[in-house]
Design a protein around this motif. Structure first.
Motif, PDB file in Angstrom:
ATOM      1  N   LEU A  89     -36.967  -7.882  21.248  1.00  0.00           N
ATOM      2  CA  LEU A  89     -35.572  -7.501  21.554  1.00  0.00           C
ATOM      3  C   LEU A  89     -35.870  -6.793  23.012  1.00  0.00           C
ATOM      4  O   LEU A  89     -35.123  -6.889  23.923  1.00  0.00           O
ATOM      5  N   LYS A  90     -36.901  -5.840  22.964  1.00  0.00           N
ATOM      6  CA  LYS A  90     -37.102  -5.259  24.557  1.00  0.00           C
ATOM      7  C   LYS A  90     -37.454  -6.205  25.596  1.00  0.00           C
ATOM      8  O   LYS A  90     -36.823  -5.992  26.670  1.00  0.00           O
ATOM      9  N   ASP A  91     -38.173  -7.042  25.158  1.00  0.00           N
ATOM     10  CA  ASP A  91     -38.746  -8.174  26.125  1.00  0.00           C
ATOM     11  C   ASP A  91     -37.283  -9.049  26.789  1.00  0.00           C
ATOM     12  O   ASP A  91     -37.324  -9.328  27.790  1.00  0.00           O
ATOM     13  N   ALA A  92     -36.439  -9.251  25.553  1.00  0.00           N
ATOM     14  CA  ALA A  92     -35.080 -10.010  26.033  1.00  0.00           C
ATOM     15  C   ALA A  92     -34.363  -9.173  26.861  1.00  0.00           C
ATOM     16  O   ALA A  92     -33.740  -9.668  27.850  1.00  0.00           O
ATOM     17  N   CYS A  93     -34.475  -7.816  26.711  1.00  0.00           N
ATOM     18  CA  CYS A  93     -33.197  -7.144  27.588  1.00  0.00           C
ATOM     19  C   CYS A  93     -34.100  -6.897  28.761  1.00  0.00           C
ATOM     20  O   CYS A  93     -33.201  -7.236  29.893  1.00  0.00           O
ATOM     21  N   GLN A  94     -35.318  -7.174  29.029  1.00  0.00           N
ATOM     22  CA  GLN A  94     -35.970  -6.848  30.437  1.00  0.00           C
ATOM     23  C   GLN A  94     -35.753  -8.170  31.188  1.00  0.00           C
ATOM     24  O   GLN A  94     -35.464  -8.364  32.180  1.00  0.00           O
ATOM     25  N   ASP A  95     -35.737  -9.482  30.354  1.00  0.00           N
ATOM     26  CA  ASP A  95     -35.453 -10.450  30.889  1.00  0.00           C
ATOM     27  C   ASP A  95     -34.227 -11.020  31.416  1.00  0.00           C
ATOM     28  O   ASP A  95     -33.745 -11.374  32.306  1.00  0.00           O
ATOM     29  N   LEU A  96     -33.445 -10.176  30.580  1.00  0.00           N
ATOM     30  CA  LEU A  96     -31.667 -10.309  30.900  1.00  0.00           C
ATOM     31  C   LEU A  96     -31.672  -9.322  32.237  1.00  0.00           C
ATOM     32  O   LEU A  96     -30.707  -9.945  33.013  1.00  0.00           O
ATOM     33  N   MET A  97     -32.070  -8.308  32.342  1.00  0.00           N
ATOM     34  CA  MET A  97     -31.889  -7.438  33.405  1.00  0.00           C
ATOM     35  C   MET A  97     -32.586  -8.274  34.866  1.00  0.00           C
ATOM     36  O   MET A  97     -31.788  -8.303  35.757  1.00  0.00           O
ATOM     37  N   LEU A  98     -33.608  -8.939  34.587  1.00  0.00           N
ATOM     38  CA  LEU A  98     -34.063  -9.824  35.664  1.00  0.00           C
ATOM     39  C   LEU A  98     -33.322 -10.787  36.339  1.00  0.00           C
ATOM     40  O   LEU A  98     -33.282 -11.139  37.326  1.00  0.00           O
ATOM     41  N   MET A  99     -32.502 -11.545  35.116  1.00  0.00           N
ATOM     42  CA  MET A  99     -31.706 -12.518  35.489  1.00  0.00           C
ATOM     43  C   MET A  99     -30.571 -11.934  36.395  1.00  0.00           C
ATOM     44  O   MET A  99     -29.934 -12.618  37.172  1.00  0.00           O
ATOM     45  N   CYS A 100     -30.136 -11.055  35.565  1.00  0.00           N
ATOM     46  CA  CYS A 100     -28.946 -10.143  36.478  1.00  0.00           C
ATOM     47  C   CYS A 100     -29.307  -9.860  37.868  1.00  0.00           C
ATOM     48  O   CYS A 100     -28.455 -10.143  38.857  1.00  0.00           O
ATOM     49  N   GLN A 101     -30.363  -9.481  37.899  1.00  0.00           N
ATOM     50  CA  GLN A 101     -30.701  -9.092  39.330  1.00  0.00           C
ATOM     51  C   GLN A 101     -30.958 -10.029  40.471  1.00  0.00           C
ATOM     52  O   GLN A 101     -30.543 -10.093  41.398  1.00  0.00           O
ATOM     53  N   HIS A 102     -31.264 -11.131  39.681  1.00  0.00           N
ATOM     54  CA  HIS A 102     -31.513 -12.396  40.317  1.00  0.00           C
ATOM     55  C   HIS A 102     -29.829 -13.015  41.045  1.00  0.00           C
ATOM     56  O   HIS A 102     -29.898 -13.452  42.036  1.00  0.00           O
ATOM     57  N   VAL A 103     -29.070 -12.995  40.011  1.00  0.00           N
ATOM     58  CA  VAL A 103     -27.642 -13.532  40.258  1.00  0.00           C
ATOM     59  C   VAL A 103     -27.190 -12.469  41.346  1.00  0.00           C
ATOM     60  O   VAL A 103     -26.319 -12.914  42.157  1.00  0.00           O
ATOM     61  N   ARG A 104     -27.457 -11.345  40.898  1.00  0.00           N
ATOM     62  CA  ARG A 104     -26.695 -10.405  42.128  1.00  0.00           C
ATOM     63  C   ARG A 104     -27.312 -10.446  43.531  1.00  0.00           C
ATOM     64  O   ARG A 104     -26.675 -10.513  44.413  1.00  0.00           O
ATOM     65  N   SER A 105     -28.665 -10.516  43.501  1.00  0.00           N
ATOM     66  CA  SER A 105     -29.208 -10.633  44.941  1.00  0.00           C
ATOM     67  C   SER A 105     -28.737 -12.160  45.576  1.00  0.00           C
ATOM     68  O   SER A 105     -28.366 -12.258  46.741  1.00  0.00           O
ATOM     69  N   THR A 106     -28.609 -13.117  44.776  1.00  0.00           N
ATOM     70  CA  THR A 106     -28.130 -14.426  45.084  1.00  0.00           C
ATOM     71  C   THR A 106     -26.717 -14.279  45.769  1.00  0.00           C
ATOM     72  O   THR A 106     -26.421 -14.994  46.893  1.00  0.00           O
ATOM     73  N   PHE A 107     -25.807 -13.813  44.882  1.00  0.00           N
ATOM     74  CA  PHE A 107     -24.569 -13.430  45.481  1.00  0.00           C
ATOM     75  C   PHE A 107     -24.572 -12.561  46.561  1.00  0.00           C
ATOM     76  O   PHE A 107     -23.688 -13.062  47.589  1.00  0.00           O
ATOM     77  N   ASP A 108     -25.262 -11.558  46.731  1.00  0.00           N
ATOM     78  CA  ASP A 108     -25.140 -10.595  47.925  1.00  0.00           C
ATOM     79  C   ASP A 108     -25.625 -11.597  49.123  1.00  0.00           C
ATOM     80  O   ASP A 108     -24.949 -11.592  50.397  1.00  0.00           O
ATOM     81  N   LYS A 109     -26.674 -12.313  49.058  1.00  0.00           N
ATOM     82  CA  LYS A 109     -27.034 -13.232  50.108  1.00  0.00           C
ATOM     83  C   LYS A 109     -25.938 -14.181  50.482  1.00  0.00           C
ATOM     84  O   LYS A 109     -25.817 -14.513  51.790  1.00  0.00           O
ATOM     85  N   ALA A 110     -25.371 -14.792  49.614  1.00  0.00           N
ATOM     86  CA  ALA A 110     -24.325 -15.926  49.949  1.00  0.00           C
ATOM     87  C   ALA A 110     -23.225 -15.066  50.561  1.00  0.00           C
ATOM     88  O   ALA A 110     -22.572 -15.735  51.474  1.00  0.00           O
ATOM     89  N   VAL A 111     -22.655 -13.693  50.205  1.00  0.00           N
ATOM     90  CA  VAL A 111     -21.811 -13.027  50.948  1.00  0.00           C
ATOM     91  C   VAL A 111     -22.086 -12.964  52.138  1.00  0.00           C
ATOM     92  O   VAL A 111     -21.209 -12.778  53.171  1.00  0.00           O
ATOM     93  N   SER A 112     -23.387 -12.288  52.510  1.00  0.00           N
ATOM     94  CA  SER A 112     -23.689 -12.223  53.830  1.00  0.00           C
ATOM     95  C   SER A 112     -24.032 -13.321  54.584  1.00  0.00           C
ATOM     96  O   SER A 112     -23.319 -13.156  55.851  1.00  0.00           O
ATOM     97  N   ASP A 113     -24.272 -14.487  54.273  1.00  0.00           N
ATOM     98  CA  ASP A 113     -24.161 -15.624  54.736  1.00  0.00           C
ATOM     99  C   ASP A 113     -22.823 -16.110  55.378  1.00  0.00           C
ATOM    100  O   ASP A 113     -22.629 -16.698  56.323  1.00  0.00           O
ATOM    101  N   PHE A 114     -21.882 -16.055  54.443  1.00  0.00           N
ATOM    102  CA  PHE A 114     -20.676 -16.302  54.736  1.00  0.00           C
ATOM    103  C   PHE A 114     -19.961 -15.501  55.724  1.00  0.00           C
ATOM    104  O   PHE A 114     -19.324 -15.918  56.637  1.00  0.00           O
ATOM    105  N   LYS A 115     -20.301 -14.183  55.790  1.00  0.00           N
ATOM    106  CA  LYS A 115     -19.706 -13.048  56.744  1.00  0.00           C
ATOM    107  C   LYS A 115     -20.285 -13.657  58.221  1.00  0.00           C
ATOM    108  O   LYS A 115     -19.579 -13.449  59.061  1.00  0.00           O
ATOM    109  N   ILE A 116     -21.916 -13.837  58.184  1.00  0.00           N
ATOM    110  CA  ILE A 116     -22.272 -14.060  59.513  1.00  0.00           C
ATOM    111  C   ILE A 116     -21.503 -15.522  60.011  1.00  0.00           C
ATOM    112  O   ILE A 116     -21.460 -15.738  61.299  1.00  0.00           O
ATOM    113  N   SER A 117     -21.401 -16.603  59.140  1.00  0.00           N
ATOM    114  CA  SER A 117     -20.989 -17.876  59.530  1.00  0.00           C
ATOM    115  C   SER A 117     -19.494 -17.726  60.042  1.00  0.00           C
ATOM    116  O   SER A 117     -18.861 -18.340  60.970  1.00  0.00           O
ATOM    117  N   LYS A 118     -18.669 -16.958  59.186  1.00  0.00           N
ATOM    118  CA  LYS A 118     -17.260 -16.554  59.823  1.00  0.00           C
ATOM    119  C   LYS A 118     -17.281 -15.733  61.065  1.00  0.00           C
ATOM    120  O   LYS A 118     -16.249 -16.314  61.777  1.00  0.00           O
TER     121      LYS A 118
END
Length: 135
Positions: free
Chosen positions: A95-124
């Protein structure tokens, strides 16, 4: 049956620097056995379907897990019970490992989203500059 306090990670404003480090901990109650640590039910307070379903999904991806599920005892009760049965490894560690994996997935989603927002602002901004140059 034993009752143990088990630390679990919870979200924080800043992501952990290493997957094995946690910024904050919350308490959970483990209902299990001293003789068979591969089967346990964990009661987490102040959680709901959102967290429990994400943990259940992550646990089901782990080949060490033979069964996992969750229940909410009562709709007005801010508690979720997560049942974990493994092929032999301690359910607490899985369960501890699953929680760590979930945290890594959330961090990946967050960084991907932040990059997409940044790219959108630059292109705009580029498009606005091009429009001003044309006029």
């Amino acid at each position: 049956m034993i009752y143990l306090a088990v630390p679990f990670p919870v979200s924080s404003s800043s992501p952990p620097q290493h997957p094995n480090s946690f910024d904050r901990w919350c308490g959970a109650m483990e209902h299990g056995s001293y003789t068979d640590q591969s089967k346990s039910t964990f009661s987490l307070v102040d959680e709901d379907h959102t967290f429990a379903n994400a943990v259940r999904f992550t646990l089901n991806q782990d080949p060490r897990v033979s069964f996992c599920g969750y229940s909410i005892p009562h709709p007005s009760d801010n508690r979720v019970n997560i049942r974990v049965q493994t092929t032999g490894d301690p359910s607490r560690e899985v369960l501890k490992d699953a929680c760590q994996d979930l945290m890594l997935m959330c961090q990946h989603v967050r960084s991907t989203f932040d990059k997409a927002v940044s790219d959108f602002k630059i292109s705009k901004a580029r498009k606005n500059n091009e429009d001003m140059d044309v006029e």
